[in-house]
Write a protein that holds these residues in place. Structure first.
Motif, mmCIF file in Angstrom:
data_model
loop_
_atom_site.group_PDB
_atom_site.id
_atom_site.type_symbol
_atom_site.label_atom_id
_atom_site.label_comp_id
_atom_site.label_asym_id
_atom_site.label_seq_id
_atom_site.Cartn_x
_atom_site.Cartn_y
_atom_site.Cartn_z
ATOM 1 N N GLY A 23 22.125 99.006 -59.566
ATOM 2 C CA GLY A 23 22.189 100.262 -58.838
ATOM 3 C C GLY A 23 22.222 100.175 -57.324
ATOM 4 O O GLY A 23 22.406 101.179 -56.656
ATOM 5 N N GLN A 24 22.032 99.002 -56.780
ATOM 6 C CA GLN A 24 22.088 98.827 -55.326
ATOM 7 C C GLN A 24 22.343 97.358 -55.028
ATOM 8 O O GLN A 24 22.143 96.507 -55.883
ATOM 9 N N LEU A 25 22.817 97.085 -53.839
ATOM 10 C CA LEU A 25 23.151 95.700 -53.479
ATOM 11 C C LEU A 25 21.936 94.792 -53.564
ATOM 12 O O LEU A 25 22.019 93.670 -54.052
ATOM 13 N N VAL A 26 20.819 95.266 -53.053
ATOM 14 C CA VAL A 26 19.563 94.524 -53.127
ATOM 15 C C VAL A 26 18.436 95.544 -53.215
ATOM 16 O O VAL A 26 18.514 96.631 -52.647
ATOM 17 N N SER A 27 17.397 95.203 -53.966
ATOM 18 C CA SER A 27 16.269 96.118 -54.114
ATOM 19 C C SER A 27 15.519 96.268 -52.794
ATOM 20 O O SER A 27 15.645 95.442 -51.891
ATOM 21 N N ASP A 28 14.736 97.329 -52.709
ATOM 22 C CA ASP A 28 13.996 97.611 -51.476
ATOM 23 C C ASP A 28 13.103 96.457 -51.036
ATOM 24 O O ASP A 28 12.894 96.247 -49.852
ATOM 25 N N ASP A 29 12.604 95.697 -51.996
ATOM 26 C CA ASP A 29 11.734 94.574 -51.645
ATOM 27 C C ASP A 29 12.519 93.285 -51.389
ATOM 28 O O ASP A 29 11.946 92.241 -51.077
ATOM 29 N N GLY A 30 13.866 93.337 -51.537
ATOM 30 C CA GLY A 30 14.716 92.193 -51.252
ATOM 31 C C GLY A 30 14.693 91.110 -52.303
ATOM 32 O O GLY A 30 15.152 90.000 -52.054
ATOM 33 N N LEU A 92 33.188 94.925 -60.984
ATOM 34 C CA LEU A 92 32.046 94.025 -60.865
ATOM 35 C C LEU A 92 30.725 94.797 -60.838
ATOM 36 O O LEU A 92 29.757 94.409 -61.498
ATOM 37 N N ALA A 93 30.687 95.884 -60.087
ATOM 38 C CA ALA A 93 29.471 96.700 -60.023
ATOM 39 C C ALA A 93 29.156 97.287 -61.396
ATOM 40 O O ALA A 93 27.991 97.300 -61.818
#
Length: 113
Positions: A23-30, A92-93
Motif C-alpha cells: 500500500g505504500q513505497l515504505v512503511s512509516d517506520d521505514g 508491479l504495485a
C-alpha cells in the motif's frame, strides 16, 4: 531499464534484506517496502516524512539536491529515471499488494522488463 540497475533491484528483492509491505513505497517506520520502494532504495534515495496533507508516509528524496520525488501515477519512477512505463509500475504495485512474494516479482522483472 538500465541493465545494471535491474540486476541490483532483482538482487535486492531476493536478498531477504527487505521486509515486504503493502500500500505504500515504505512503511512509516521505514521497515517494510513495496517492490517499487526497494527500487527507490537501491537507487540511493533517502527517505523523509511527507509534508503532503494527502500522504502521511515516508517518501523518497533524490540523493543529489534532495528534491522530493513525486509519487503520483507514473511520476515517481520517471523522475527517478528508471524508464518504467506507467502500466508496468501499476502491474508491479498490484502484484506486490496482491501478495506476490518479492522472489516472484523478481522473476517477473527478469522475464518481462
Amino acid at each position: 531499464m538500465d541493465a545494471k540497475l535491474k540486476r541490483k533491484w532483482v538482487k535486492a528483492l531476493r536478498s531477504g534484506e527487505y521486509r515486504q509491505g503493502r500500500g505504500q513505497l515504505v512503511s512509516d517506520d521505514g521497515k517494510n517496502f513495496c517492490c517499487l520502494g526497494v527500487l527507490a532504495d537501491v537507487m540511493g534515495c533517502e527517505w523523509q516524512e511527507s509534508t503532503s496533507k494527502f500522504c502521511s508516509t515516508l517518501v523518497p528524496i533524490l540523493p543529489r539536491g534532495r528534491k522530493p520525488l513525486a509519487i503520483r501515477g507514473d511520476d515517481f519512477l520517471s523522475v527517478a529515471k528508471t524508464r518504467l512505463r506507467h502500466n508496468v509500475q501499476e502491474k508491479l504495485a498490484s502484484m506486490n499488494d496482491d501478495g506476490a512474494s518479492f522472489k516472484k516479482i523478481a522473476q517477473f522483472i527478469e522475464d518481462g522488463i
